[in-house]
Enzyme design. Structure first.
Site, short mmCIF file in Angstrom:
data_model
loop_
_atom_site.label_atom_id
_atom_site.label_comp_id
_atom_site.label_asym_id
_atom_site.label_seq_id
_atom_site.Cartn_x
_atom_site.Cartn_y
_atom_site.Cartn_z
N GLY A 183 0.83 -1.21 0.00
CA GLY A 183 0.00 0.00 0.00
C GLY A 183 0.85 1.25 0.00
N ASP A 235 3.88 -4.43 -7.59
CA ASP A 235 3.30 -3.22 -6.99
C ASP A 235 3.89 -1.95 -7.59
OD1 ASP A 235 5.53 -4.44 -5.47
OD2 ASP A 235 5.48 -2.59 -4.33
P1 AMP Z 1 9.16 0.34 -3.06
O1 AMP Z 1 10.05 -0.82 -3.16
O2 AMP Z 1 9.85 1.67 -2.86
O3 AMP Z 1 8.21 0.42 -4.22
O4 AMP Z 1 8.28 0.19 -1.75
C1 AMP Z 1 7.58 -0.99 -1.42
C2 AMP Z 1 6.56 -0.70 -0.34
O5 AMP Z 1 7.18 -0.18 0.83
C3 AMP Z 1 5.50 0.31 -0.73
O6 AMP Z 1 4.30 -0.12 -0.15
C4 AMP Z 1 5.99 1.58 -0.09
O7 AMP Z 1 4.95 2.49 0.17
C5 AMP Z 1 6.63 1.07 1.19
N1 AMP Z 1 7.70 1.95 1.68
C6 AMP Z 1 8.94 2.10 1.16
N2 AMP Z 1 9.65 2.98 1.89
C7 AMP Z 1 8.84 3.41 2.89
C8 AMP Z 1 9.00 4.32 3.99
N3 AMP Z 1 10.14 4.98 4.20
N4 AMP Z 1 7.94 4.48 4.81
C9 AMP Z 1 6.80 3.81 4.62
N5 AMP Z 1 6.59 2.94 3.63
C10 AMP Z 1 7.60 2.74 2.77
MG MG Z 2 6.67 1.06 -4.89
#
Ligand code: AMP
Ligand code: MG
Length: 499
Positions: free
Chosen positions: A95, A256
């Site tokens: 999410g 995602d």
């Molecule tokens: P990503 O690999 O950057 O696409 O992130 C994968 C998931 O982790 C997504 O649901 C992001 O919203 C969540 N996410 C990544 N970094 C953070 C953060 N610093 N705080 C909260 N959620 C994060």
């Molecule tokens: Mg992402």
């Protein structure tokens, strides 16, 4: 100066179509304020796209608005839920862990959703801090706009707002918020989320939302859901072909991070190919190279099969869902890739042997590893015919990129022989090739240079780089320093999932 509300009064009214979905699809919550925000960079093109006045960024409250400290009038902020496969493994619920959708608006140029990335925790943050660091925010901002300049489908970025608020990663960094703008942010994982919970009604509701809002033409098909899946597969094929043609590597092609609209989405540890290596892995966290350059077309297809599985409640039979991908994706990828490669090589018309020639060209690049961008740019300037002794001189800029100059000569012979089969007057061909082979891409070391200066409080390099990357196919002598091989200091640069 007018209050920002007065400027914003001119904005088309928000329609917030995503917020009109049932409450299960998201959580409504405001962004978390960021102390003492300041403007790091602004995209004039995206301001224009949204119909915002060009001088809005000068307004004292601009930073507050796009740090999430003041709400845009009409916005209904929310974080969306989705799930997904990460590195090939089902990851369950994810999410918007650090993204707030402010709302959507429709104007003469389309439907635009405005999202703040890095504006604080949400129920989907899974223990993380909901923030993004300045480094990764500048990278996302610049690359979104660079990809748009290259003509690659992508989410856009309006601005980066910084703050001295500390954020802990491998070391302490500072926080920033990127304002992302796109027709929509629905992901493959948004569908997988409901399918994995056997919530068939929600899968259908989401598909209806995507069709009604973005793909109304699918309604006319015998099976609108089949048409939607085919549309996603086709656009994804075209997208990946564009990535391959400009040497872009996404780095984290988890489901995602795959856009249902076929846009490049979620810029993290991306990279542009420099010394050519099809096996190049741009993401330091990707130990096994799942998302290497050469794997991208295959991985996109794998991701589409995940989406096809999520469409099962709508299409009933697995073979129908799979066929929607099989009959669309490969064809779209190959056709687009061949078209783009022909343009890069200056081939006026297609011939049956082109696929083989393109394959040989990649084999040649793999063996000799010239800089991918410079190779095609220099090639664009060469004449179709060369005569004996002059040849070494004419071809020198390109030949000098090779240790094995004889190998370069041999490939050029083949290229010229191929050009001769579909003759095209030099000047027109060269112009066409220059429009297909960018001079400027967002090399890691260029982003790093802008980031280092920004960390020291000087944002001028972010603006300078953005201005150059707006017109990547034009000769811009004032930016000659951006069109060179990476300097020695850049050889140890690594980018990872840390953002
Ligand atoms: P990503 O690999 O950057 O696409 O992130 C994968 C998931 O982790 C997504 O649901 C992001 O919203 C969540 N996410 C990544 N970094 C953070 C953060 N610093 N705080 C909260 N959620 C994060
Ligand atoms: Mg992402």
């Amino acid at each position: 100066m007018n209050a920002p509300e007065n400027f914003l009064a001119d904005l088309p009214a928000f329609d917030n179509s995503f917020a009109a979905l049932p409450e299960d699809f998201y959580t409504r919550l405001p962004p978390q304020p960021l102390p003492d925000p300041y403007v790091v960079g602004v995209s004039d093109e995206v301001l224009d796209l949204l119909g915002l006045p060009a001088d809005l960024p000068k307004h004292p409250q601009f930073a507050d608005l796009f740090a999430g400290n003041r709400l845009l009038p009409g916005s209904e902020p929310l974080a969306a839920v989705y799930s997904g496969h990460q590195f090939g493994v089902w990851a369950g619920q994810l999410g918007d862990g650090r993204a707030h959708l402010l709302g959507g608006l429709r104007n003469g140029r389309g439907h635009w959703e405005i999202q703040l990335k890095g504006a604080g925790r949400t129920p989907y943050s899974r223990g993380a801090d909901g923030r993004a660091v300045l480094r990764s925010s500048i990278r996302e901002f610049l690359c979104s706009e660079a990809m748009a300049g290259l003509g690659v489908p992508t989410t856009r970025a309006l601005c980066v707002i910084g703050s001295d608020h500390p954020v802990r990663r491998e070391e302490i960094e500072t926080a920033a918020v990127v304002t992302r703008v796109a027709p929509g942010f629905v992901r493959f994982g948004s569908f997988e989320h409901w399918a994995s919970r056997d919530r068939d009604a929600e899968v259908r509701r989401l598909a209806d939302y995507v069709i009604d809002t973005f793909r109304p033409e699918c309604r006319d098909a015998a099976n609108p859901y089949d048409a939607l899946l085919r549309d996603v597969a086709r656009r994804t094929g075209e997208l990946i072909a564009h990535w391959m043609a400009v040497g872009f590597m996404h780095g984290v092609m988890n489901t995602d991070n795959m856009s249902i609209l076929g846009l490049t989405l979620d810029y993290g540890p991306f990279g542009f190919m420099e010394a050519f290596d099809a096996g190049h892995i741009c993401n330091h966290s990707d130990t096994y190279g799942r998302y290497s350059y050469r794997n991208q077309p295959h991985v996109a297809q794998w991701n589409l099969y995940c989406l096809a599985d999520a469409f099962l409640p709508l299409l009933k039979r697995p073979e129908i869902a799979r066929a929607a991908v099989d009959e669309t994706y490969g064809e779209a990828f190959e056709t687009t890739f061949e078209r783009l490669m022909r343009a890069k090589l200056g081939l006026r018309e297609g011939l049956p042997d082109d696929e083989q020639f393109i394959g040989e060209t990649f084999g040649f690049l793999q063996q000799h590893r010239p800089d991918f961008t410079l190779f095609f740019r220099m090639l664009s300037k060469l004449p179709a015919a060369v005569h004996g002794p002059e040849r070494a001189k004419t071809d020198a800029p390109l030949r000098d990129q090779f240790v094995d100059r004889a190998a370069c000569d041999a490939w050029l012979d083949n290229w010229r022989a191929r050009l001769a089969q579909t003759p095209w007057e030099d000047e027109s061909r060269q112009t066409a090739m220059l429009n297909a082979n960018p001079k400027y891409v967002l090399r890691n070391w260029l982003a790093e240079q802008a980031i280092r200066q920004a960390k020291a409080g000087d944002f001028s390099e972010v603006a300078r780089l953005l201005a150059c990357l707006r017109r990547p196919y034009d000769e811009q002598p004032e930016y000659e320093d951006y069109a060179t091989l990476p300097p020695d200091w850049a050889s140890g640069l690594e980018v990872s999932c840390s953002s």
